[in-house]
Design a protein around this motif. Structure first.
Motif, short mmCIF file in Angstrom:
data_model
loop_
_atom_site.label_atom_id
_atom_site.label_comp_id
_atom_site.label_asym_id
_atom_site.label_seq_id
_atom_site.Cartn_x
_atom_site.Cartn_y
_atom_site.Cartn_z
N LEU A 39 0.80 -1.23 0.00
CA LEU A 39 0.00 0.00 0.00
C LEU A 39 0.83 1.27 0.00
CD1 LEU A 39 -3.10 -0.96 2.16
CD2 LEU A 39 -3.05 -0.33 -0.25
N PRO A 40 1.88 1.35 0.86
CA PRO A 40 2.66 2.60 0.82
C PRO A 40 3.30 2.83 -0.54
CG PRO A 40 3.23 1.26 2.75
CD PRO A 40 2.32 0.44 1.90
N VAL A 41 3.78 1.73 -1.17
CA VAL A 41 4.42 1.88 -2.49
C VAL A 41 3.41 2.36 -3.50
CG1 VAL A 41 5.58 0.64 -4.35
CG2 VAL A 41 6.07 0.05 -1.98
N LEU A 42 2.22 1.72 -3.48
CA LEU A 42 1.20 2.10 -4.45
C LEU A 42 0.74 3.54 -4.22
CD1 LEU A 42 -0.94 -1.16 -4.40
CD2 LEU A 42 0.67 -0.44 -6.14
N SER A 43 0.62 3.90 -2.96
CA SER A 43 0.18 5.27 -2.68
C SER A 43 1.18 6.26 -3.23
CB SER A 43 0.04 5.50 -1.17
OG SER A 43 -0.90 4.62 -0.66
N ASN A 44 2.46 5.94 -3.02
CA ASN A 44 3.51 6.82 -3.55
C ASN A 44 3.40 6.95 -5.05
OD1 ASN A 44 4.92 7.73 -1.46
ND2 ASN A 44 6.62 6.27 -1.59
N ALA A 232 17.28 8.04 -1.35
CA ALA A 232 16.62 8.18 -0.04
C ALA A 232 16.98 9.51 0.62
CB ALA A 232 17.01 7.01 0.86
N SER A 233 18.09 10.11 0.20
CA SER A 233 18.51 11.37 0.83
C SER A 233 17.81 12.59 0.22
CB SER A 233 20.03 11.54 0.69
OG SER A 233 20.34 11.92 -0.64
N LEU A 234 17.07 12.39 -0.87
CA LEU A 234 16.41 13.54 -1.51
C LEU A 234 15.23 14.01 -0.64
CD1 LEU A 234 16.40 12.24 -5.21
CD2 LEU A 234 17.76 14.14 -4.29
N PRO A 235 15.06 15.32 -0.48
CA PRO A 235 14.00 15.80 0.43
C PRO A 235 12.60 15.47 -0.10
CG PRO A 235 15.07 17.63 -0.71
CD PRO A 235 15.84 16.41 -1.08
N SER A 236 11.75 14.96 0.80
CA SER A 236 10.41 14.56 0.36
C SER A 236 9.55 15.77 0.03
CB SER A 236 9.74 13.69 1.42
OG SER A 236 9.66 14.41 2.63
N SER A 237 10.01 16.98 0.41
CA SER A 237 9.26 18.18 0.03
C SER A 237 9.34 18.40 -1.49
CB SER A 237 9.82 19.40 0.75
OG SER A 237 11.22 19.46 0.56
N ASP A 238 10.39 17.91 -2.13
CA ASP A 238 10.59 18.17 -3.56
C ASP A 238 10.53 16.91 -4.43
OD1 ASP A 238 11.10 20.83 -2.95
OD2 ASP A 238 13.21 20.40 -2.54
N TRP A 239 10.65 15.74 -3.81
CA TRP A 239 10.79 14.52 -4.60
C TRP A 239 9.89 13.42 -4.04
CZ3 TRP A 239 13.90 14.94 -8.80
CH2 TRP A 239 14.83 15.99 -8.81
N LEU A 255 13.46 -1.67 -9.40
CA LEU A 255 13.04 -0.48 -10.13
C LEU A 255 12.92 0.68 -9.15
CD1 LEU A 255 10.11 -1.29 -12.58
CD2 LEU A 255 12.19 -0.02 -13.09
N ILE A 256 13.62 1.75 -9.43
CA ILE A 256 13.55 2.93 -8.57
C ILE A 256 12.99 4.08 -9.41
CG2 ILE A 256 14.92 4.61 -7.26
CD1 ILE A 256 16.87 2.37 -6.63
N PHE A 257 11.99 4.75 -8.89
CA PHE A 257 11.42 5.91 -9.58
C PHE A 257 11.59 7.14 -8.71
CE2 PHE A 257 8.71 2.43 -11.32
CZ PHE A 257 9.10 2.54 -12.64
N VAL A 258 12.01 8.23 -9.32
CA VAL A 258 12.25 9.48 -8.60
C VAL A 258 11.51 10.58 -9.35
CG1 VAL A 258 14.02 11.08 -7.79
CG2 VAL A 258 14.56 8.65 -8.01
N LEU A 259 10.41 11.05 -8.78
CA LEU A 259 9.60 12.07 -9.44
C LEU A 259 9.85 13.43 -8.80
CD1 LEU A 259 6.87 12.24 -11.41
CD2 LEU A 259 5.95 13.02 -9.24
N ARG A 260 10.12 14.42 -9.63
CA ARG A 260 10.27 15.78 -9.09
C ARG A 260 8.88 16.40 -8.94
NH1 ARG A 260 14.00 20.76 -11.34
NH2 ARG A 260 13.32 22.21 -9.75
N LYS A 261 8.56 16.85 -7.75
CA LYS A 261 7.22 17.44 -7.51
C LYS A 261 7.04 18.73 -8.28
CE LYS A 261 6.22 15.63 -2.91
NZ LYS A 261 6.10 15.98 -1.49
#
Ligand SMILES: C[S@@+](CC[C@H](N)C(=O)[O-])C[C@H]1O[C@@H](n2cnc3c(N)ncnc32)[C@H](O)[C@@H]1O
Length: 261
Positions: A39-44, A232-239, A255-261
């Protein structure tokens, strides 16, 4: 409907009701465990793509995730499905490890509609990869579209030197060695992390860094862990950062996905 609720519905009303109905206590417990992890992964992931209802992105991501959970689809096909939810015709995108060119071709098909819009940059350090990608694109793309793909023999850690900051919709990495090529020539933790850092500079808001990381070859596990630590070190406010793995297939790629907000 909240994303959690919609994800639960997705799983509970899955294509296999008979199987779920027949499940005994054991299977039910396993499903609950899986759900708790998932669930947390899907929510993300849903959060990542909730920005563009016009493209029906939530539905596309649900499809990708459903295939991941229920079918064990190939990692590449899951990644491509997620890309389709993010990338639009006319975007600029980068394949940071073009290898034999399959990902570059997929990106070209997604972003290039005519000679005026859409641009793909493909990077690889090996001449054999540039040659193989060139042959594939020459064969598969019509000349006007082929002209909108630029292949460069360059280390991906330099990618922020060739495009402007915040100008790219997607950067993809498919790490490891070139399939059918020299297995000793692999992506390495240090330069890969530098490249992901460079990718973070050039990604535009609502753009995605997609990383497929193999752990079955020497150095692969270390590279994966280094990338995960950086992400993991990227701030969750932006990513928004997420990670998918097949828990009982330890050598399958992550698979790692990194989305810029
Ligand atoms: C797994 S393959 C990529 C597969 C490819 N995406 C495809 O669709 O066939 C990884 C590629 O990364 C390349 N590579 C290794 N180190 C690199 C670096 N520092 N910069 C750019 N490419 C690199 C390798 O030469 C290899 O072709």
């Amino acid at each position: 409907m909240s994303s959690r609720a919609s994800v639960s519905n997705l799983i509970c009303s899955s294509r296999r009701p008979a199987m779920v109905a027949a499940a005994g206590g054991e299977l039910q417990r396993k499903l609950q465990g899986l759900l708790g992890w998932l669930l947390p992964v899907l929510s993300n992931i849903q959060m990542m793509f909730g920005h563009d209802p016009g493209l029906n992105t939530e539905r596309k991501v649900e499809t990708a995730v459903t295939d991941f959970v229920l079918d064990g689809s190939k990692t590449t096909s899951i990644a491509h499905k997620v890309w389709r939810s993010v990338v639009r015709p006319g975007d600029t995108v980068i394949d940071a490890t073009c290898g034999n060119g399959h990902d570059t071709l997929e990106l070209a098909r997604l972003v290039i509609q005519d000679e005026n819009a859409g641009f793909v940059i493909g990077l690889d350090l090996q001449q054999s990869a540039i040659d193989n990608t060139t042959s594939l694109l020459d064969r598969e793309l019509e000349p006007k579209k082929r002209g909108k793909v630029n292949l460069l023999q360059l280390c991906h850690s330099q990618l922020d030197k060739i495009v402007d900051e915040a100008s790219v919709r997607l950067v993809c990495f498919n790490l490891g060695y070139q399939p059918g090529g020299d297995k000793s020539f692999i992506t390495r933790a240090e330069s890969t992390v530098s490249a992901v850092r460079a990718a973070a500079k050039v990604i535009q808001p609502q753009g995605l860094i997609s990383i497929m990381s193999y752990v079955g070859h020497p150095g692969g596990q270390e590279e994966f862990e280094a990338v995960r630590e950086f992400v993991a070190s990227l701030p969750s406010s932006d990513w928004v950062c997420s990670h998918l793995e097949w828990t009982n297939r330890p050598l399958c790629p992550h698979l790692i996905f990194v989305l810029r907000k």
